[in-house]
Design a protein around this motif. Structure first.
Motif, mmCIF file in Angstrom:
data_model
loop_
_atom_site.group_PDB
_atom_site.id
_atom_site.type_symbol
_atom_site.label_atom_id
_atom_site.label_comp_id
_atom_site.label_asym_id
_atom_site.label_seq_id
_atom_site.Cartn_x
_atom_site.Cartn_y
_atom_site.Cartn_z
ATOM 1 N N GLU A 100 -33.047 50.595 -38.929
ATOM 2 C CA GLU A 100 -33.984 49.795 -38.151
ATOM 3 C C GLU A 100 -34.494 48.592 -38.938
ATOM 4 N N GLU A 101 -34.623 48.764 -40.242
ATOM 5 C CA GLU A 101 -35.141 47.670 -41.076
ATOM 6 C C GLU A 101 -34.334 47.581 -42.359
ATOM 7 N N LEU A 102 -33.857 46.375 -42.660
ATOM 8 C CA LEU A 102 -33.148 46.138 -43.912
ATOM 9 C C LEU A 102 -34.118 45.498 -44.899
ATOM 10 N N VAL A 103 -34.312 46.142 -46.033
ATOM 11 C CA VAL A 103 -35.230 45.620 -47.054
ATOM 12 C C VAL A 103 -34.422 45.124 -48.238
ATOM 13 N N ASP A 104 -35.062 44.332 -49.073
ATOM 14 C CA ASP A 104 -34.389 43.819 -50.257
ATOM 15 C C ASP A 104 -34.089 44.948 -51.234
ATOM 16 N N VAL A 105 -32.980 44.823 -51.939
ATOM 17 C CA VAL A 105 -32.637 45.800 -52.961
ATOM 18 C C VAL A 105 -33.748 45.828 -54.014
ATOM 19 N N GLY A 106 -34.238 47.008 -54.300
ATOM 20 C CA GLY A 106 -35.334 47.155 -55.253
ATOM 21 C C GLY A 106 -36.678 47.383 -54.599
ATOM 22 N N ASP A 107 -36.778 47.102 -53.295
ATOM 23 C CA ASP A 107 -38.050 47.298 -52.597
ATOM 24 C C ASP A 107 -38.348 48.766 -52.310
ATOM 25 N N LEU A 108 -37.324 49.573 -52.170
ATOM 26 C CA LEU A 108 -37.540 50.991 -51.891
ATOM 27 C C LEU A 108 -37.925 51.722 -53.171
ATOM 28 N N ASP A 109 -38.981 52.501 -53.091
ATOM 29 C CA ASP A 109 -39.387 53.340 -54.204
ATOM 30 C C ASP A 109 -38.274 54.355 -54.467
ATOM 31 N N PRO A 110 -37.718 54.389 -55.677
ATOM 32 C CA PRO A 110 -36.626 55.337 -55.941
ATOM 33 C C PRO A 110 -36.985 56.776 -55.596
ATOM 34 N N ASP A 111 -38.242 57.155 -55.755
ATOM 35 C CA ASP A 111 -38.660 58.518 -55.433
ATOM 36 C C ASP A 111 -38.760 58.754 -53.930
ATOM 37 N N ALA A 112 -38.736 57.686 -53.142
ATOM 38 C CA ALA A 112 -38.864 57.816 -51.687
ATOM 39 C C ALA A 112 -37.528 57.739 -50.974
ATOM 40 N N ILE A 113 -36.462 57.463 -51.712
ATOM 41 C CA ILE A 113 -35.133 57.353 -51.096
ATOM 42 C C ILE A 113 -34.621 58.748 -50.744
ATOM 43 N N HIS A 114 -34.263 58.936 -49.478
ATOM 44 C CA HIS A 114 -33.767 60.237 -49.017
ATOM 45 C C HIS A 114 -32.269 60.401 -49.229
ATOM 46 N N LEU A 115 -31.539 59.292 -49.193
ATOM 47 C CA LEU A 115 -30.086 59.337 -49.392
ATOM 48 C C LEU A 115 -29.676 58.151 -50.250
ATOM 49 N N PRO A 116 -29.134 58.403 -51.441
ATOM 50 C CA PRO A 116 -28.718 57.287 -52.294
ATOM 51 C C PRO A 116 -27.481 56.593 -51.761
ATOM 52 N N GLY A 117 -27.373 55.319 -52.084
ATOM 53 C CA GLY A 117 -26.311 54.483 -51.537
ATOM 54 C C GLY A 117 -24.910 54.894 -51.922
ATOM 55 N N ILE A 118 -24.747 55.757 -52.925
ATOM 56 C CA ILE A 118 -23.409 56.200 -53.309
ATOM 57 C C ILE A 118 -22.705 56.893 -52.160
ATOM 58 N N PHE A 119 -23.486 57.460 -51.221
ATOM 59 C CA PHE A 119 -22.897 58.169 -50.080
ATOM 60 C C PHE A 119 -22.664 57.261 -48.876
ATOM 61 N N VAL A 120 -23.079 56.010 -48.930
ATOM 62 C CA VAL A 120 -23.054 55.121 -47.763
ATOM 63 C C VAL A 120 -22.086 53.967 -48.007
#
Length: 257
Positions: free
Chosen positions: A214-234
């Protein structure tokens, strides 16, 4: 692989899904389903699909649209209810169904994404899940054409007590389709509350994961502890906006006088 995984159009994101592909699709009922990608796949025309998802949407929304169009050959699910067309096609032999306990289905997807070939669980021991005989495909007259095979059962000692466990094989698919509230160009995803449900597990199981956000944010804006799925899987990210239509499967509130 480029670090920028953003694809501009949903149609482009699903363009290479072929006939006969196996898909893992996130969502639970109508909560957290990748509806934009499902619509794009409906328009794309892929047929004879084998879909792994908790359920198959409802008659006029979600995966139910692909089912009504006759595009799904097999469902691996834990729940059939809320979709009359699903039940009808299953009972008349038009659809193959591998009915799987819900927690087992979740773990089969997680194991597939983690590279675990199989695991033992107590769920299903002493039932047709382990002993076989669950109808997977009916004949047109309603008789059972194909039934599930017996599964391996072993005894292990847990906390000093011998218990039986059934062997369940992991699930991997060709593609995965998921919906997330936020994501970045590297594919890191955040899901909204219960819309998280099966989505991270489905994403992990797919060899190619396509995420609508729904929303694309800049790389680095997401709190690493709040990421539910890391980008390695996407592998691909499509922005669908916050106004994307979301339906409620069953309202359980009452009117206030």
């Amino acid at each position: 692989m480029t670090l920028d995984k953003v694809v501009q159009r949903p149609a482009d994101a699903v363009a290479d899904i072929p006939n006969g592909a196996a898909l893992a699709v996130g969502g639970f009922g109508l909560c957290g389903i990748p509806m934009v990608l499902i619509d794009a796949l409906l328009a794309q025309g892929a047929d004879e699909l084998s879909v792994v998802s908790n359920n198959c949407g409802v008659d006029d929304w979600g995966l139910g649209l692909l089912l009504a169009a006759g595009r799904i050959r097999k469902m691996t699910s834990s729940y059939v209810g809320e979709n009359r067309e699903f039940a009808r096609r299953y009972l008349t032999g038009e659809l193959e169904l591998e009915l799987t306990p819900q927690g087992t289905l979740a773990e089969k997807l997680r194991a597939g994404g983690a590279g675990i070939a199989a695991f033992f669980t107590q769920t299903g021991v002493g039932t047709a899940v382990a002993e076989g005989g669950l109808p997977q495909r009916h004949a047109a007259d309603g008789s059972v054409l194909v039934a599930s095979e017996p599964k391996r059962v072993e005894t292990f000692t847990v906390r000093g007590e011998p218990r039986e466990f059934v062997l369940e094989e992991a699930i991997t698919t060709d593609f995965a389709l998921v919906h997330a509230a936020q994501g970045d160009a590297h594919g890191n995803l955040v899901f909204d509350k219960s819309a998280r449900n099966f989505s991270p597990l489905a994403a992990m199981a797919g060899r190619v994961c396509i995420a609508e956000v729904e929303e694309l944010v800049d790389v680095g804006d997401l709190d690493p502890d709040a990421i539910h799925l890391p980008g390695i899987f996407v592998d691909r990210v499509v922005v669908v906006g916050r106004d994307v239509e979301k339906r409620i499967e069953r309202r359980t509130v009452r009117e206030v006088n």
